[in-house]
Design an enzyme around this catalytic site. Structure first.
Site, PDB file in Angstrom:
ATOM      1  CB  THR A  68      -0.936  -0.018   1.236  1.00  0.00           C
ATOM      2  OG1 THR A  68      -1.748  -1.187   1.156  1.00  0.00           O
ATOM      3  CG2 THR A  68      -1.812   1.214   1.286  1.00  0.00           C
TER       4      THR A  68
ATOM      5  CB  SER B 179       3.156  -6.774  -0.595  1.00  0.00           C
ATOM      6  OG  SER B 179       2.878  -7.017   0.750  1.00  0.00           O
TER       7      SER B 179
ATOM      8  CB  CYS C 207      -8.642  -4.589   2.113  1.00  0.00           C
ATOM      9  SG  CYS C 207      -6.937  -5.055   1.985  1.00  0.00           S
TER      10      CYS C 207
HETATM   11  N1  PLP Z   1      -2.171  -4.728  -4.238  1.00  0.00           N
HETATM   12  C1  PLP Z   1      -2.675  -5.961  -4.314  1.00  0.00           C
HETATM   13  C2  PLP Z   1      -3.019  -6.534  -5.652  1.00  0.00           C
HETATM   14  C3  PLP Z   1      -2.871  -6.716  -3.152  1.00  0.00           C
HETATM   15  O1  PLP Z   1      -3.381  -7.956  -3.232  1.00  0.00           O
HETATM   16  C4  PLP Z   1      -2.534  -6.133  -1.904  1.00  0.00           C
HETATM   17  C5  PLP Z   1      -2.800  -6.868  -0.640  1.00  0.00           C
HETATM   18  O2  PLP Z   1      -3.854  -7.426  -0.456  1.00  0.00           O
HETATM   19  C6  PLP Z   1      -1.980  -4.848  -1.891  1.00  0.00           C
HETATM   20  C7  PLP Z   1      -1.819  -4.170  -3.077  1.00  0.00           C
HETATM   21  C8  PLP Z   1      -1.577  -4.187  -0.600  1.00  0.00           C
HETATM   22  O3  PLP Z   1      -0.435  -4.805  -0.047  1.00  0.00           O
HETATM   23  P1  PLP Z   1      -0.126  -4.651   1.500  1.00  0.00           P
HETATM   24  O4  PLP Z   1      -1.037  -5.566   2.233  1.00  0.00           O
HETATM   25  O5  PLP Z   1       1.316  -5.058   1.649  1.00  0.00           O
HETATM   26  O6  PLP Z   1      -0.334  -3.222   1.850  1.00  0.00           O
END
Ligand code: PLP
Length: 371
Positions: free
Chosen positions: A71, A198, A321
Site C-alpha cells: 500500500t 509486498s 481488506c
Molecule cells: N495490491 C494488491 C493486488 C494486493 O493484493 C494487496 C494486498 O492485499 C496490496 C496491493 C496491498 O499490499 P499490503 O497488504 O502489503 O499493503
C-alpha cells in the site's frame, strides 16, 4: 489448521525467512546507517536482501526501495507520478479492478484536480488491452495497472498497455501493482517506471514492501527524514522484515517453475471439482497460478466462510481488506447478484496440497446444501 487456502490475503512466513528475521533481530541488530561493526553488518544484510528482491523483481538493486507495505509503495508511486507530471496534463488511466491501495489513492488525486478513467473488465474478469488503449488521451500523464488481480487471479495486459502509453505520450509515467505477481507471474519491466510489491504474499513478513523505481527517475518522497533508501523512503530500515523478504524471494525463485506447475495443477483440480458441484467460475481463463474465484450462486460468502472455517478450511470472500462489502471487482464484471453474494476466493501457495483441495470441495458440497 487443515487447509489454509487464503494465500492471496497473506501467507505463512517461510522458515528461511523467519530465520533471516531472527538473525536480524538478535545478531545483526545494528542500525544500517551506523559506522561501527554491527552497523556495517546490518548494511551488508540490507544489501543482500536488496539483491535477492531485485532478482525476483527483475531489476538492479539500486532500482529498489524498501517500504512498509504494498500500500505504501503504491501511494508513493501514484502521488509522486501525479505531482511530477502535473504540468503536462491531469488525466490518469487505471482499471476498475485495482486494489483499494490504488483506487483510493486515485480517488484522493481526483479531489486534487486529476480526472481518472477506470477501464471496466469483461464479464469473465479479463481486462482488454484495446479498452485500456482506448482510454489513453493526449493529456494522460499516468497509467496504473495491476499485473495480477487479487480477487480473480486475472492477468492484466500491463506490459502492452505500458508500451501503448509510452508510444502515445513518452513523458507519461506507468505504475504497475505487482503485489500478486511477484515470484508467480512474469512481469517484464520495459516501459514500466514504477512497480509495487509486498513481502507477506510470498512467505515474507507483514509490514514490508518494495517499490521499483526505474533508474534515472527521481521522485518526491512520501516521508522525509534521515534520507535512507536513496532519500525516497526515510526512516530506519525494518531490517527483520527486509531480511525475511530477501530470504523469501530467494526460496521462491529457486523453485518457481516447479511451484507454478504444482499450483496450476491444483488450480485445475479445484476448478474441475467445483464445476462438478455446480459452481460458476468467476475468474477468466488467463490467470496467475494461485487464485480462483468461484460461486455456488446460492447463499452468502460469510456463511460459507464460517461453515468451512469450522472444518479448519480458510478461504475468503474476496479481498481481505473489503471485510464483507460486495466485491467491487465482481460488481465491475457485471456478474449476477447471486454470484457476487456467494463468491469465494481460493488462493494457493506452493505448500498447498491435493488433500486440501479435496477437503475444500467436500466441505463446499456439504455447505451448499444449507441454502
Ligand atoms: N495490491 C494488491 C493486488 C494486493 O493484493 C494487496 C494486498 O492485499 C496490496 C496491493 C496491498 O499490499 P499490503 O497488504 O502489503 O499493503
Amino acid at each position: 489448521m487443515q487447509a489454509y487456502l487464503d494465500n492471496a490475503a497473506t501467507t505463512a512466513v517461510l522458515p528461511q525467512a523467519a530465520q533471516a528475521a531472527q538473525r536480524a533481530m538478535t545478531e545483526c541488530y545494528g542500525n544500517p546507517s551506523s559506522l561501527h561493526p554491527l552497523g556495517r553488518q546490518a548494511r551488508e544484510l540490507l544489501q543482500t536482501a536488496r539483491g535477492q528482491v531485485a532478482r525476483a523483481v527483475g531489476c538492479t538493486p539500486d532500482e529498489l526501495v524498501f517500504t512498509s507495505c504494498g500500500t505504501e509503495s503504491a501511494n508513493t508511486a501514484l502521488r509522486a507520478a501525479a505531482r511530477k507530471n502535473r504540468h503536462l496534463g491531469r488525466h490518469i488511466v487505471s482499471t476498475a479492478v485495482e486494489h483499494d491501495a490504488v483506487l483510493n489513492t486515485l480517488k484522493a488525486l481526483g479531489q486534487e484536480g486529476f480526472s481518472v478513467t477506470l477501464v471496466e473488465p469483461e464479464r469473465d474478469g479479463s481486462v482488454m488491452l484495446e479498452k485500456v488503449c482506448g482510454a489513453l488521451r493526449p493529456d494522460t500523464v499516468l497509467l496504473s495497472i495491476m499485473a495480477v488481480n487479487n480477487e480473480t487471479g486475472a492477468v492484466l495486459p500491463a506490459a502492452q498497455a505500458a508500451a501503448a502509453l509510452k508510444k502515445k505520450n513518452p513523458a507519461a509515467l506507468v505504475h504497475v501493482d505487482g503485489v500478486q505477481a511477484l515470484c508467480k507471474q512474469d512481469l517484464p519491466l520495459d516501459n514500466i517506471d514504477m512497480a509495487s510489491f509486498s513481502a507477506h504474499k510470498i512467505g515474507g513478513m507483514k509490514g514490508c514492501g518494495a517499490l521499483y523505481i526505474r533508474r534515472g527517475l527521481s521522485i518526491t518522497p512520501l516521508l522525509f527524514g534521515g534520507g535512507q533508501e536513496n532519500g525516497v523512503r526515510s526512516g530506519t530500515e525494518g531490517m527483520p522484515q527486509i531480511a525475511a523478504f530477501g530470504a523469501a524471494c530467494e526460496v521462491r525463485m529457486a523453485s518457481r517453475a516447479a511451484d507454478t506447475a504444482h499450483m496450476r495443477a491444483l488450480r485445475g483440480r479445484l476448478i474441475e471439482g467445483a464445476r462438478a458441484l455446480g459452481a460458476h467460475i468467476n475468474s477468466p481463463e488467463n490467470t496467475a497460478p494461485h487464485i480462483v474465484n468461484l460461486s455456488m450462486c446460492r447463499g452468502r460468502s460469510e456463511v460459507y466462510i464460517r461453515v468451512l472455517g469450522e472444518r479448519g478450511i480458510c478461504v475468503s470472500g474476496g479481498s481481505a481488506c473489503t471485510r464483507g462489502r460486495a466485491s467491487h471487482v465482481l460488481l465491475a464484471q457485471g456478474l449476477p447478484k447471486s454470484n457476487i453474494d456467494a463468491a469465494l476466493r481460493v488462493s494457493l501457495c506452493p505448500e498447498s496440497t491435493e488433500e486440501m483441495i479435496d477437503l475444500f470441495l467436500e466441505a463446499l458440497g456439504q455447505a451448499v446444501r444449507l441454502f
